[in-house]
Write an enzyme that holds these catalytic residues in place. Structure first.
Site, PDB file in Angstrom:
ATOM      1  N   LEU A  45      32.560  43.472  29.712  1.00 47.74           N
ATOM      2  CA  LEU A  45      33.803  42.763  29.412  1.00 47.74           C
ATOM      3  C   LEU A  45      33.772  41.315  29.886  1.00 47.74           C
ATOM      4  O   LEU A  45      34.315  40.437  29.262  1.00 47.74           O
ATOM      5  CB  LEU A  45      34.986  43.504  30.039  1.00 47.74           C
ATOM      6  CG  LEU A  45      35.157  44.936  29.509  1.00 47.74           C
ATOM      7  CD1 LEU A  45      36.330  45.614  30.182  1.00 47.74           C
ATOM      8  CD2 LEU A  45      35.317  44.957  27.996  1.00 47.74           C
ATOM      9  N   ASP A  46      33.129  41.112  31.026  1.00 47.92           N
ATOM     10  CA  ASP A  46      33.047  39.756  31.536  1.00 47.92           C
ATOM     11  C   ASP A  46      31.600  39.314  31.500  1.00 47.92           C
ATOM     12  O   ASP A  46      30.750  39.857  32.200  1.00 47.92           O
ATOM     13  CB  ASP A  46      33.579  39.698  32.972  1.00 47.92           C
ATOM     14  CG  ASP A  46      33.670  38.260  33.475  1.00 47.92           C
ATOM     15  OD1 ASP A  46      33.184  37.349  32.764  1.00 47.92           O
ATOM     16  OD2 ASP A  46      34.216  38.063  34.568  1.00 47.92           O
ATOM     17  N   PHE A  47      31.322  38.330  30.664  1.00 51.50           N
ATOM     18  CA  PHE A  47      29.944  37.934  30.434  1.00 51.50           C
ATOM     19  C   PHE A  47      29.623  36.581  31.058  1.00 51.50           C
ATOM     20  O   PHE A  47      28.624  35.956  30.744  1.00 51.50           O
ATOM     21  CB  PHE A  47      29.678  37.869  28.920  1.00 51.50           C
ATOM     22  CG  PHE A  47      28.390  38.509  28.511  1.00 51.50           C
ATOM     23  CD1 PHE A  47      27.197  37.809  28.594  1.00 51.50           C
ATOM     24  CD2 PHE A  47      28.363  39.807  28.045  1.00 51.50           C
ATOM     25  CE1 PHE A  47      26.002  38.401  28.216  1.00 51.50           C
ATOM     26  CE2 PHE A  47      27.169  40.401  27.658  1.00 51.50           C
ATOM     27  CZ  PHE A  47      25.989  39.693  27.746  1.00 51.50           C
TER      28      PHE A  47
END
Ligand code: NAG
Ligand code: NAG
Ligand code: NAG
Length: 267
Positions: A45-47
């Site tokens: 979700l958090d890249f």
């Protein structure tokens, strides 16, 4: 939780291309794993680069809490839009009512926009640029899935390891005197861009002919030492020098001195 050093983009741009390629390849392998994981396809979700750390030059995710295994449900293709700040894609809605490969494609586009665009093309060997351009193009348009992307990366690695990307060289090595079984003291010498050492100019080479061409292209270079150390792809490191200091016997090294440099010293 993985412990390692946090990823610094600015710092990475100052490391050799080979090391940046390794980071991108390890990211692709990670995404391949996530796409085919026993739990199903997993989306990160958090890249942001700060979500990753380096462990031995490989990329790892710090925190798998920010991951989702949910595949989006749909009734038509328009339910399957994948939106990014500058671009959006419409994926297929399968007959089973799921958006096809949504998690995999989301990861891949994020890898493209946060990593590949910065790390891959910068200072890449000229002959590999078309292949890297294809990778950027196919991932940037999401035409490739993770399987084809991994295949494309492995092809580049193969070309690089075999030195197939090197241009045909003239026989430059004959301009050098070879002293096998010697090295010199590690001393401060001239620096070069993307050096493996901050003391001087240390670069990875395909072979001694390649090293001779590199030495010839650097105005300060008068000699080079082929060292025992190897990079992760198996290439040797060479230290390029402007002056020759005392020779030390070392069965694992060889010193190559420009003939023009030795004649000048004799005068
Ligand atoms: C959607 O499915 C069609 C037909 O199978 C295929 O040609 C097309 O490439 C698919 N589109 C995407 C974005 O995967
Ligand atoms: C990929 O190449 C095509 C054709 O040259 C071009 O239209 C497209 O903008 C490129 N996409 C990316 C992401 O670079
Ligand atoms: C991708 O590779 C995996 C593992 O080898 C395989 O199970 C899967 O069918 C492949 N997918 C495609 C679309 O080729």
């Amino acid at each position: 939780m993985e412990l390692g050093s946090p990823l610094e983009m600015i710092q990475l741009l100052q490391t050799p291309w080979e090391e940046r390629f390794k980071i991108c390849l390890s990211l692709v392998k990670l995404l391949f794993y996530l796409a085919h994981s026993p739990l199903g396809s997993i989306a990160l979700l958090d890249f942001q680069p700060r979500q990753f750390v380096m462990v031995d030059g490989n990329l790892k995710v710090t925190d798998m809490d920010d991951a989702s295994i949910e595949e989006r449900l749909c009734r038509e293709d328009n339910d399957c839009t994948l939106d990014f700040p500058a671009k959006s894609f419409i994926l297929n809605c399968t007959t089973a009512g799921k958006c096809e490969d949504l998690n995999e494609k989301k990861n891949l586009f994020n890898a493209y926009r946060y990593f590949f665009t910065y790390l891959l093309p910068h200072t890449a060997p000229t002959a590999l640029r078309p292949f890297l351009g294809d990778i950027l193009n196919t991932t940037g348009d999401l035409r490739y899935g993770i399987n084809e992307t991994l295949g494309a990366f492995e092809k580049v690695l193969h070309l690089y390891k075999l030195g197939l990307y090197l241009q045909k060289r003239h026989h430059l090595l004959k301009e050098y005197i070879t002293l096998k079984g010697f090295r010199t003291m590690e001393v401060q010498d001239y620096k070069c861009w993307l050096s493996y050492s901050h003391l001087g100019c240390v670069l990875s080479i395909h072979n001694t002919e390649d090293a001779a061409a590199m030495c010839n292209s650097q105005p300060q270079c008068q000699s080079f030492i082929v060292m025992q150390e190897r990079t992760w792809t198996g290439r040797q490191l060479a230290s390029f020098r402007s002056s020759l200091t005392d020779l030390i016997p070392d069965v694992n090294s060889a010193v190559y001195i420009k003939r023009s440099a030795t004649s000048r010293e004799r005068l």
